[in-house]
Every structure is written in structure tokens, then in C-alpha cells.
Design a protein around this motif. Structure first.
Motif, PDB file in Angstrom:
ATOM      1  N   LEU A 624      77.178  24.411 -14.929  1.00  0.00           N
ATOM      2  CA  LEU A 624      76.662  25.774 -15.031  1.00  0.00           C
ATOM      3  C   LEU A 624      76.285  26.073 -16.473  1.00  0.00           C
ATOM      4  CD1 LEU A 624      76.147  28.628 -13.869  1.00  0.00           C
ATOM      5  CD2 LEU A 624      78.567  29.145 -14.360  1.00  0.00           C
ATOM      6  N   PHE A 625      75.053  26.528 -16.686  1.00  0.00           N
ATOM      7  CA  PHE A 625      74.568  26.958 -17.992  1.00  0.00           C
ATOM      8  C   PHE A 625      74.408  28.481 -17.952  1.00  0.00           C
ATOM      9  CE2 PHE A 625      72.816  22.749 -17.099  1.00  0.00           C
ATOM     10  CZ  PHE A 625      73.114  22.033 -18.250  1.00  0.00           C
ATOM     11  N   VAL A 638      71.937  29.112 -14.668  1.00  0.00           N
ATOM     12  CA  VAL A 638      71.310  27.956 -14.007  1.00  0.00           C
ATOM     13  C   VAL A 638      72.414  26.978 -13.656  1.00  0.00           C
ATOM     14  CG1 VAL A 638      69.647  26.084 -14.181  1.00  0.00           C
ATOM     15  CG2 VAL A 638      69.173  28.260 -15.317  1.00  0.00           C
ATOM     16  N   PHE A 639      72.400  26.534 -12.407  1.00  0.00           N
ATOM     17  CA  PHE A 639      73.417  25.598 -11.918  1.00  0.00           C
ATOM     18  C   PHE A 639      72.733  24.288 -11.530  1.00  0.00           C
ATOM     19  CE2 PHE A 639      76.406  23.702  -8.922  1.00  0.00           C
ATOM     20  CZ  PHE A 639      77.623  23.926  -9.554  1.00  0.00           C
ATOM     21  N   PRO A 654      79.991  28.670  -8.321  1.00  0.00           N
ATOM     22  CA  PRO A 654      80.789  29.698  -8.972  1.00  0.00           C
ATOM     23  C   PRO A 654      80.224  31.081  -8.659  1.00  0.00           C
ATOM     24  CG  PRO A 654      79.393  28.597 -10.565  1.00  0.00           C
ATOM     25  CD  PRO A 654      79.264  27.839  -9.284  1.00  0.00           C
ATOM     26  N   SER A 655      81.099  32.063  -8.580  1.00  0.00           N
ATOM     27  CA  SER A 655      80.658  33.423  -8.289  1.00  0.00           C
ATOM     28  C   SER A 655      79.854  33.981  -9.453  1.00  0.00           C
ATOM     29  CB  SER A 655      81.870  34.322  -8.033  1.00  0.00           C
ATOM     30  OG  SER A 655      82.597  33.866  -6.916  1.00  0.00           O
ATOM     31  N   LEU A 656      78.873  34.826  -9.116  1.00  0.00           N
ATOM     32  CA  LEU A 656      78.041  35.486 -10.117  1.00  0.00           C
ATOM     33  C   LEU A 656      78.490  36.937 -10.281  1.00  0.00           C
ATOM     34  CD1 LEU A 656      74.544  34.128  -9.034  1.00  0.00           C
ATOM     35  CD2 LEU A 656      75.762  33.571 -11.152  1.00  0.00           C
ATOM     36  N   PRO A 657      78.090  37.574 -11.367  1.00  0.00           N
ATOM     37  CA  PRO A 657      78.436  38.987 -11.537  1.00  0.00           C
ATOM     38  C   PRO A 657      77.853  39.835 -10.406  1.00  0.00           C
ATOM     39  CG  PRO A 657      77.600  38.051 -13.578  1.00  0.00           C
ATOM     40  CD  PRO A 657      77.351  37.041 -12.512  1.00  0.00           C
ATOM     41  N   VAL A 658      78.416  40.984 -10.223  1.00  0.00           N
ATOM     42  CA  VAL A 658      77.931  41.909  -9.204  1.00  0.00           C
ATOM     43  C   VAL A 658      76.449  42.191  -9.436  1.00  0.00           C
ATOM     44  CG1 VAL A 658      78.129  44.243  -8.273  1.00  0.00           C
ATOM     45  CG2 VAL A 658      80.201  42.960  -8.894  1.00  0.00           C
ATOM     46  N   VAL A 692      69.592  15.950  -6.014  1.00  0.00           N
ATOM     47  CA  VAL A 692      69.875  16.924  -7.066  1.00  0.00           C
ATOM     48  C   VAL A 692      69.334  18.271  -6.617  1.00  0.00           C
ATOM     49  CG1 VAL A 692      69.303  17.634  -9.431  1.00  0.00           C
ATOM     50  CG2 VAL A 692      69.849  15.236  -8.943  1.00  0.00           C
ATOM     51  N   GLN A 693      70.111  19.320  -6.853  1.00  0.00           N
ATOM     52  CA  GLN A 693      69.635  20.679  -6.635  1.00  0.00           C
ATOM     53  C   GLN A 693      69.776  21.477  -7.925  1.00  0.00           C
ATOM     54  OE1 GLN A 693      70.866  22.862  -3.141  1.00  0.00           O
ATOM     55  NE2 GLN A 693      71.090  20.986  -1.904  1.00  0.00           N
ATOM     56  N   VAL A 694      68.861  22.411  -8.121  1.00  0.00           N
ATOM     57  CA  VAL A 694      68.924  23.336  -9.248  1.00  0.00           C
ATOM     58  C   VAL A 694      68.891  24.742  -8.667  1.00  0.00           C
ATOM     59  CG1 VAL A 694      67.885  24.101 -11.408  1.00  0.00           C
ATOM     60  CG2 VAL A 694      67.685  21.695 -10.710  1.00  0.00           C
TER      61      VAL A 694
END
Length: 702
Positions: A624-625, A638-639, A654-658, A692-694
Motif C-alpha cells: 500500500l502506497f 494505491v494498492f 486494508p480499510s480506507l478512510p470514511v 497482478v492487480q492495482v
């Protein structure tokens, strides 16, 4: 200004240069000793040459194309200051003559002194070289190189260099001739600087912002010409410099008598005007003079024991693998190299240099590595070179390997050979390399600590030396038989995988896997921190047919086959799309302003969120960037999800902010990799085998 001051400084009455004598029928006078090489002055030409051990010097003038001089001018001792000869010759028309020198001095091979008054010597500061301006045409036996005077008045206009931040660079390594020589290139002037400029719209569409040109200094492609397997072979790559200040005249579409370099300058100006920097691959580790069996045309006759590293008995050290090694840290050679690079920056506005076998530039005269090499320090702090990129190939043929430890003064970058080696192995599924792969993707902080080596890693998986991307997943073994060395040349360690069939195959399963692996490689390269570089043609599946060392192949093995652009349009579109994605997300290129949300700059999520465990069997990574977006207005996420295993795996996100949601931007296993079909629940994705996934974190749709 008072009348008295005007009389003391009568500007209008400054007298022109006047001869002080005659030599060989020409009016002459002592020259400008600080002006190296040959340069135009009012009514004449200034010639300056340095030699520490010479006892005599004469200037030889030739009619164009002639091998015997029409005039020989011995340079008087009174025209010598220290070890520098300088003379102005009046009445010369620069379009009508060529020149060379002959020197005399001690001849003592055991001490490395090889003066020979019969040899014509090429001016090492020559701005243009005659003798081999037509590619692949050998001059007649005994033909010597001559120099030509260049009148430099190129109009740069309001030119300004792009000065692209190092970490933002996407570098496209190419060979001037090979880029457009194939008939499929469709340009008017194939194999030339003009031909490359005709492809400017293509480069802009692709999205690269730097072009790295393999050697363009004057070199001798006929150095070791021979025939193997029915094909003529040349020194195609050009890593055998004849003259360091002169452009290769066989790369021009038109003859440029006394204007040599204009076509290259036009190319650089056009590329820069469109935001593309130009990096030159320079070869200061050896010259085309080779060892004691090689030709004798310049440095050997000037000061052989100064310009070359010599053993105690006068033989040539060979840390370059090409017969000789330049003595880069001798003060005279150091000044020469510095003068040369300044010339290319001032006269050609070059944006950077990649130094071939750069560890040689840090060796002492006896060959040992220096802790603080004077040359490298001089280049790091030179004011003219202050904004150009300095990129080292941090190894040489003598076994010195300094990737991560090249002396830098936080100024030198490196071709990151460990990135190539570690990622090649990880991407083909090898075990035990996941921890190293993580370091490479994150910018190799283990090699380049951010507090002391910023902007140091040039990440690459392919370059001119080795397999191109297509061949990396089509061949297990090198196939260099056509080079004429019984397949003994080139590296045996390619970290490649043929996916189950050696070379070309009609098996759709094998070809589908190969296509996915190439896209995996491009995705990871363009989502790794640091500058990114790839070999021209990788974006459309160009092949070298399994040859991993085509240095001598001036033919379809090395030339880009542009018909493959249509054949592999999916790979081209994917590469273009990944370059655009990288450009849109600065968090992929390097550390940005921190995200407002409390996330680290980078973090690992290997299979499950916040899992940073890596062991010998790890073949799945999640990186995770985070930071701020291109405009610095909002958080950017970006994951990068990698599954190099041959089985399917799930990946927890990973969870993202609301207010933020994940969007899948690329999936190399999808029918359309840049518009992946299917859905995911926002917290998990399924990674197909070897894919690979982005994913990009964006504000959730209303």
C-alpha cells in the motif's frame, strides 16, 4: 566616461589578430592555450593540443578525403607553454581541409611510451571525425582518422530544459540506428537522428519522459567486422569510442560538413520541447584503440602511459573487457572527461549521462578501487553539470560490483542491477526472494537509505544487455549462435522462464501465460519507487529471438520490428496505461506529503491486511502506497497486489478512510487489463494464478 577614460579604452581601435611569422607558407602566431581542440577565430583557426612527454609536434593539413597532407606545419617551441602546443593559422577555409597531428618523443614500450613520428593522430578534442561517415563501409587500408573544424552557431532560441524530477522519470533505452532501421518503421530517414525524431508522436503517445540513447559518440562499427552464419557482423552497439567530443556522423540523414551535430541538436531540442529529456550512454572506461594489438590513432601516440592504465611492464590493464582501460583518475584524464561532459551539456543541452562500467571511473592508476575517487567527486560538484542526471552502471568487467555502494555524494544514481535480478526471480515464481522483492518495490531503502541516498535507484528489468521483455518469458536459455562464438558469449544467468516451450509456439495456453507475465512485469516496474527504465520495443513484444548479447547484430535481431506494434497492441495499451497511472499517482514514484489519514507512507498486506510477514515460501505480496495526490489536494491510496504463485489466492484489502472506496484499476488476468470486469466486495479481491492487480482508493460514488 571622461575623455581621458575614453582614450585609455579605445574600443573602436582594438586591432584584429595579426600573424607574427610564417610556417610552411601560412601566416601564424601563438594560439589560445586554454581553448582546447580546433576553433574558429577571426581570419583563421586556433589549434591546441596537450602532451606531457612529447618533444615535438606538427600540424598536418589535408584536402578533404586525401590521405597525404598538403601542408605540414612544425609547431615551434616558442608556441609551447608547459605541455601545451597552440598555434593560430591564418587564411584557412574550414570547409576545405581536415587536420591531424604527428608527435615525437621517447619510444620505450616497457614504460608505456609509444611516440611514433610517422603516425597521424586524431585530435582527442575534435568536434568532428572523418574517415568513416557511411555506416558499414570500411575505409581503405592505412586510412587514418582526421579531424574537422566545426563552426558552432546552432540557434537554441528560448530553449529550456525540462528538469524532470528524478523519481518521475520513465526512461526509454534505445539505439539510434536500431529504433527505425527496420523497413516497418515507416520513416523517411531510417537509422538516423532524423528517423528517431519522426517517431516523436509515438513516444508522446506512449508517455515516456526520458530517452536514453546508446552510444552516439563517434565509434568504429567496423572494429571487428566479420561474417558468421552468412551475415556480416559489426560493433553495432557502439561501445568502442573513437572520439569523445564528436557525434557519430553515420547517424545523420544528411552530410553536415563543418556543421556536425546540428541534426542531433535538433532532435534534442524537439524532444525537450515536448517534455522528454535526453540521456546519453557514455563510455569513459576504454577506447577503440584496444590493447597492444589494436589500432594506434590517438591517445596511444599522445601520452599512452597517462591515458591508459598500464601494468608495471607497460601492458594494458583490461577491467573493461575490451582491451584497455582509461586511467580516469589521472589529473589530465580527469580534466579531459570533465571537459567532454561540459561540452555535451553546453553545446548539445544534454539532460543526463549513463556511465558504462562506471566503477572503472573510481579505480586508481593501479586498478584498485578508490574510497573517494577524484573524478566522481569532480563530476558531482561541477557547476556546469549541476542539474544533469549522473547515472552509474555500478560494475565492470574486472569484477568490481558497487550497486548500493557507488561513491555518490548524494549526487550519483545507479542502474539498480539488484532490482533486475531480484524481481526477475520473484516474478517467475522463485521462492526465497520475496523479502528482497519488497525492498526493490519500495525503492531499495536497504541499498539507498533515504536520509543519505535520495533519488538513486534506476529500476529496470530489461536493458540492451540481456533478454528483452518478450524473450524473458519465451526462452530458458540464450541462443547467441549467430554471434559467431559458439554460444559462449552473453550471460548464462538470465532468470528467465519459457513458460513450458522454448521459443515460438502455437500453444494458446503458453502464449496467454507469457502475455500475462509481461504485463505483470510492466505493472510492477511502473508501480515501484524510483526512476523506471525499460528497453525500446518491450512495450510491443519486440524479440531478439533468444539472443541475449546482440552487440554485433546489425539486422532484424536488433532492429525494432514495428509490425509487432499491431500484433501486441494489448501489451502496448497496457504499458501506456500503466505509465499514465504512474503519472497520475505520485505516491508510486516516491514519498509525497503525508496523507491526512493516519496511514504510513508504505505498508505491507501480504494476503491479509497489515500482514508484513515474509518467509521463504512467500509468493504473494500486497503493498500500500499513501500520500497526497498530484495536485496535493486529497489523500491518495494505491494498492499493488502480486500473486506469482501458480495457484489462485485471495487478498484482503486494508480499510480506507470514511468516504473512500477501492477501485480496481488494473488486473493482468482480465480480458481488458485496464478495465477489469467483475466485482469485488470492497474488502477482498481474488488474484488469479500469476497475476497482478492495482487498486486505487477514491472518493466513493454518490
Amino acid at each position: 566616461m571622461t575623455e581621458k577614460e575614453r582614450k585609455a579604452c579605445p574600443m573602436a581601435e582594438i586591432e584584429p589578430l595579426k600573424p607574427t611569422g610564417m610556417i610552411a607558407g601560412f601566416p601564424v602566431r601563438p594560439g589560445f592555450y586554454l581553448s582546447d581542440g580546433a576553433s574558429v577565430v577571426p581570419d583563421g583557426v586556433n589549434f591546441t593540443l596537450h602532451s606531457f612527454y612529447a618533444t615535438y609536434c606538427e600540424l598536418c593539413l589535408f584536402h578533404r578525403g586525401e590521405q597525404q597532407p598538403y601542408a605540414v606545419l612544425p609547431i615551434p617551441e616558442t608556441f609551447r607553454i608547459g605541455n601545451t602546443y597552440s598555434i593560430i593559422v591564418f587564411g584557412l577555409n574550414i570547409c576545405e581541409f581536415e587536420y591531424a597531428y604527428r608527435l615525437d618523443g621517447p619510444h620505450d614500450p616497457a614504460r608505456g611510451l609509444l611516440f611514433d613520428r610517422e603516425k597521424f593522430l586524431l585530435d582527442p578534442y575534435a568536434r568532428a571525425v572523418t574517415g568513416q561517415s557511411q555506416w558499414g563501409v570500411r575505409s581503405a587500408p592505412g586510412v587514418a582518422y582526421h579531424s574537422r573544424v566545426v563552426h558552432s552557431n546552432f540557434d537554441w532560441g528560448d530553449f529550456r530544459e525540462p528538469h524532470i524530477p528524478f523519481q518521475d522519470m520513465v526512461i526509454y533505452e534505445t539505439h539510434v540506428r536500431g529504433f527505425t532501421k527496420h523497413p516497418s518503421s515507416g520513416v523517411r530517414h531510417p537509422g538516423t537522428f532524423d528517423g528517431l525524431m519522426e517517431k516523436l508522436p509515438y513516444l508522446l503517445e506512449l508517455g515516456v519522459n526520458a530517452v536514453e540513447l546508446m552510444p552516439v559518440f563517434e565509434f568504429d562499427e567496423m572494429e571487428d567486422d566479420r561474417v558468421a552464419d552468412g551475415k556480416p557482423l559489426y560493433n553495432y552497439w557502439g561501445y568502442n569510442t573513437v572520439c569523445f567530443f564528436a557525434p557519430n556522423t553515420s547517424y545523420t540523414a544528411a552530410i553536415e560538413y563543418n556543421r556536425e551535430g546540428d541534426e542531433l541538436k535538433k532532435l534534442i531540442r524537439a524532444l525537450n520541447a515536448h517534455g522528454i529529456e535526453v540521456i546519453l550512454d557514455v563510455v569513459f572506461n576504454h577506447t577503440a584503440e584496444g590493447d597492444e594489438h589494436g589500432p594506434f590513432f590517438s591517445f596511444k601516440g599522445l601520452d599512452n602511459n597517462i591515458y591508459y592504465m598500464l601494468t608495471p611492464d607497460g601492458k594494458y590493464y583490461n577491467f573493461s573487457g575490451c582491451g584497455n582501460t582509461l586511467n580516469c583518475n589521472h589529473p589530465m584524464v580527469r580534466d579531459f572527461i570533465l571537459d567532454c561532459l561540459r561540452h555535451w551539456v553546453v553545446e548539445y543541452r544534454v539532460d543526463g549521462f549513463r556511465f558504462d562500467l562506471a566503477t572503472i571511473l573510481g579505480r586508481a592508476p593501479d586498478g584498485g578501487p578508490l574510497a573517494s575517487p577524484p573524478l566522481l567527486e569532480s563530476l558531482a560538484f561541477d557547476p556546469i553539470l549541476g542539474k544533469v542526471k549522473l547515472i552509474a552502471e555500478a560494475w565492470d568487467a574486472g569484477g568490481l560490483y558497487q550497486v548500493g555502494s557507488f561513491p555518490s555524494w548524494n549526487r550519483w544514481a545507479e542502474w539498480n542491477g539488484k532490482y533486475r535480478d531480484d524481481l526477475r526471480r520473484f516474478l517467475k515464481g522463485d521462492g526465497g526472494v520475496a523479502a528482497a522483492a519488497v525492498q526493490r518495490i519500495l525503492g531499495s531503502p536497504d541499498l539507498y537509505p533515504p536520509d543519505s541516498r535520495q533519488n538513486a535507484s534506476v529500476n529496470f528489468l530489461t536493458c540492451h544487455d540481456g533478454f528483452p521483455l518478450y524473450d524473458l518469458y519465451a526462452y530458458n536459455e540464450k541462443h547467441n549462435e549467430q554471434n559467431g562464438w559458439d554460444n559462449t558469449d552473453g550471460s548464462n544467468d538470465n532468470a528467465s522462464w519459457n513458460c513450458g516451450a522454448e521459443g515460438e509456439t502455437d500453444d494458446p495456453a503458453v502464449n496467454g501465460l507469457r502475455d500475462r507475465l509481461r504485463k505483470n512485469a510492466m505493472a510492477v516496474l511502473l508501480c515501484s519507487r524510483g526512476a523506471a527504465m525499460f528497453l525500446a520495443g518491450d512495450e510491443f513484444g519486440n524479440t531478439q529471438f533468444g539472443n541475449n548479447n546482440p552487440y554485433c547484430q546489425d539486422n532484424e535481431i536488433s532492429w525494432l520490428d514495428w509490425t509487432r506494434l499491431e500484433q501486441f497492441e494489448g501489451l502496448f495499451a497496457f504499458t501506456k496505461g500503466m505509465i499514465a497511472l504512474r503519472r497520475a499517482h505520485p505516491v508510486l514514484r516516491g514519498t509525497t506529503a503525508p496523507a491526512a489519514a493516519q496511514y504510513p507512507d508504505t505498508s505491507l498486506h501480504n494476503g491479509t491486511a497489515w500482514n508484513d510477514a515474509v518467509d521463504g515460501e512467500t509468493r504473494q505480496l500486497g503493498v500500500l502506497f499513501t500520500g497526497r495526490d498530484t495536485q496535493g489536494e486529497r489523500d491518495d491510496f494505491v494498492f499493488l497486489a502480486l500473486n506469482v504463485h501458480w495457484e489462485e489466492h485471495g487478498q484482503q484489502l486494508p480499510s480506507l478512510p470514511v468516504g473512500f472506496c477501492w477501485r480496481r484499476a488494473a488486473d493482468t488476468a482480465a480480458r481488458d487489463p485496464l478495465a477489469p470486469e467483475g466485482t469485488f466486495d470492497g474488502s477482498h479481491v481474488t488474484l488469479a494464478p500469476r497475476s497482478v492487480q492495482v487498486l486505487v482508493g477514491e472518493p466513493c460514488p454518490a
